[in-house]
Design a protein around this motif. Structure first.
Motif, mmCIF file in Angstrom:
data_model
loop_
_atom_site.group_PDB
_atom_site.id
_atom_site.type_symbol
_atom_site.label_atom_id
_atom_site.label_comp_id
_atom_site.label_asym_id
_atom_site.label_seq_id
_atom_site.Cartn_x
_atom_site.Cartn_y
_atom_site.Cartn_z
ATOM 1 N N ASN A 103 0.816 -1.208 0.000
ATOM 2 C CA ASN A 103 0.000 0.000 0.000
ATOM 3 C C ASN A 103 0.854 1.265 0.000
ATOM 4 O O ASN A 103 1.721 1.433 0.870
ATOM 5 N N ALA A 162 -5.624 -5.561 1.399
ATOM 6 C CA ALA A 162 -5.146 -4.178 1.447
ATOM 7 C C ALA A 162 -5.725 -3.449 2.655
ATOM 8 O O ALA A 162 -5.007 -2.732 3.366
ATOM 9 N N LEU A 201 -9.176 4.578 -1.174
ATOM 10 C CA LEU A 201 -8.312 3.462 -1.546
ATOM 11 C C LEU A 201 -8.701 2.956 -2.925
ATOM 12 O O LEU A 201 -9.881 2.794 -3.229
ATOM 13 N N SER A 229 -0.299 -3.652 -5.958
ATOM 14 C CA SER A 229 -0.187 -2.450 -5.123
ATOM 15 C C SER A 229 -1.504 -1.685 -5.084
ATOM 16 O O SER A 229 -2.309 -1.740 -6.014
ATOM 17 N N HIS A 230 -1.706 -0.987 -3.983
ATOM 18 C CA HIS A 230 -2.881 -0.142 -3.792
ATOM 19 C C HIS A 230 -2.431 1.253 -3.394
ATOM 20 O O HIS A 230 -1.367 1.442 -2.804
#
Length: 248
Positions: free
Chosen positions: A27, A72, A87, A115-116
């Motif tokens: 993240n 996440a 998000l 990925s976030h």
């Protein structure tokens, strides 16, 4: 006859076994310290190999039965307490040898990172230590060499943040409920740089869009003239949210 891409795929399959994957999430958590005009990213210290003692983005491997989004949010909930959170999924990083553990195992396991990208309000965010040292907000300009390929993930996240500011109302996710146009301009300047736009043009464009509502209240700061307080009108924005727009 197979085309060029088909031949390449056939040659690739013929050259080796299919890869086995472990999937993780990392993240990129941004916030803006509006008092000190700093764009911040949340980093954690690694306490295990590989990259023992390195700073990294908060991440985790995905558990059985867990969605990517749930993973996440899980790692977010373990590192930070915050009510307002934006998000979205950012990008999948899956190049070979991005994780040293790939060379250490004999099973051909590859490590993917989905990925976030997250944005939180700095004033509301509470970091969670839970007895583990090494969690901190870092100014983007002072980020050290990170573990794995996390510097590349961070760069990608920063570019996404810049782009989102230009065509979406993401800025209002980190501002207080009421704010001055000066506050908004300062936020954009902190992320995009001080020369991104002239204040007068910025003010005129944002007000013309029709999503900022004057609350009728004013605030006094210093010796200057009191400034009007605005809020983001989500109802006014709703009919336009799927249309191409330019905010700045």
């Amino acid at each position: 006859m197979p085309g060029r891409l088909q031949r390449k795929a056939i040659d690739s399959l013929a050259g080796g076994d299919l890869a086995d994957f472990k999937v993780g999430v990392d993240n990129v958590i941004f916030s803006v310290d509006t008092e000190q005009n700093r764009l911040l990213v949340l980093l954690v210290m690694r306490h295990d190999d590989p990259f023992l003692g390195y700073w990294s983005l908060p991440g985790t491997l995905v558990r059985h039965g867990e969605s990517l989004e749930d993973a996440a949010y899980r790692v977010l909930s373990e590192k930070i307490r915050v009510e307002n959170l934006y998000l979205e999924q950012l990008y999948t990083f899956g190049g070979p040898n991005r994780d040293p553990r790939e060379a250490e195992n004999s099973f051909g396991v590859r490590y993917l990172s989905v990925s976030h990208f997250a944005l939180v309000r700095f004033a509301e965010a509470e970091l969670i230590a839970d007895g583990v040292s090494g969690i901190a907000w870092y100014p983007l300009s002072q980020v050290p060499t990170l573990a794995f390929d996390h510097n590349s993930i961070l760069d990608y996240g920063y570019q996404r943040l810049r782009n989102k500011l230009e065509y979406s109302p993401i800025a209002f996710e980190v501002l207080p409920q009421t704010f001055t146009l000066g506050d908004l301009y300062q936020l954009y300047g902190t992320v995009l740089g001080p020369d991104f736009a002239d204040y007068s043009n910025f003010r005129a464009r944002l007000l013309k869009l029709g999503f900022l509502r004057d609350t009728g209240q004013k605030t006094s700061r210093g010796a200057g003239r009191p400034a009007s307080l605005y809020c983001f009108d989500a109802d006014a924005f709703e009919p336009c949210k799927d249309k191409p727009m330019v905010f700045i």
